[in-house]
Scaffold this motif. Structure first.
Motif: not given
Length: 243
Positions: A125-132, A135-141
């Motif tokens: 959940e923490v990972i998916s929230t930050k990925m939205q 600055d998360a463009k281009g980063l996978g899980t």
């Protein structure tokens, strides 16, 4: 070796698999709304509507920007629903062997299942929230996982654990309301036509699920709002939530 289809473990596995598949599909379809909601919740102004926020994201980042972090969100929700429904249905099936499962018992079982699910899946959940975030463009899980651990340590994957434990009442409320509504409707259908085994249509199941989710969300939304800020590294306290 033949599978015992009446065993609590098998019943829980079937329910959990169905719940996980439904969650992944729903997450993929609703990801634009989820991205917009996250942006609104972390903004200081919060004046834009969901549709206006989605329009701005599409203009700034292109249509695919509305699906930023979709892989992480689908993984998160699929894993969360599988774990939750497996724990809940297994405990429910076991308890039914010894006693009648009352409404209060379902609420307790739902909360316990939610706590177990949270402890297992909170890092996702923490990972998916930050990925939205932008600055998360281009980063996978996995890339986001590495960034969080490198920048903030492993403990950051459990930021706001206390609030998540409190929010376990959300699925407990949702499933208790849903079960009671289903029981009531099926009982009425059986009374009208005793010779036919009653079953909900897809539309009825969707409507009941949406209503139960809405009630649970309204009850727990202040904690949801607070929790969303915590994985983003903001300093936030309960006082900050008071208008």
């Amino acid at each position: 070796m033949p599978v015992n289809q009446e065993s609590p473990a098998f019943i829980a596995l079937v329910q959990a698999s169905a719940g996980a598949a439904g969650a992944v599909f729903a997450s993929l379809v609703l990801q634009p709304v989820e991205v917009a909601k996250t942006r609104i919740q972390i903004s200081h102004e919060g004046d834009d509507s969901t549709l206006e926020t989605m329009r701005k994201i599409a203009v700034a980042d292109g249509p695919l920007g509305l699906w930023l972090g979709a892989g992480g969100k689908c993984t998160e929700n699929g894993a969360k629903n599988f774990a939750y429904f497996y724990i809940y249905d297994w405990m429910n099936a076991v308890v039914k062997q010894y006693m009648a499962v009352t409404t209060s018992a379902k609420l307790v079982l739902g909360y316990v299942a939610g706590v177990g699910n949270t402890l297992i899946n909170m890092p996702l959940e923490v990972i998916s929230t930050k990925m939205q975030l932008d600055d998360a463009k281009g980063l996978g899980t996995l890339g986001m996982l590495r960034r969080i651990i490198q920048d903030d340590g492993v403990g950051a994957l459990y930021t706001g654990l206390g609030y998540n434990i409190a929010l376990c009442i959300n699925p407990a409320i949702q499933n208790t309301i849903l079960d009671k509504l289903k029981e009531t409707i099926l009982r009425q259908m059986k009374r009208r036509n005793p010779e036919v085994t009653p079953a909900l249509t897809a539309f009825q199941a969707f409507t009941l699920g949406a209503f139960a989710k809405a009630v649970a969300t309204v009850v727990t939304y202040p904690l949801v709002r607070l929790k969303t800020n915590l994985p983003l590294g903001r300093s936030c306290s309960c006082v900050d939530m008071i208008p």
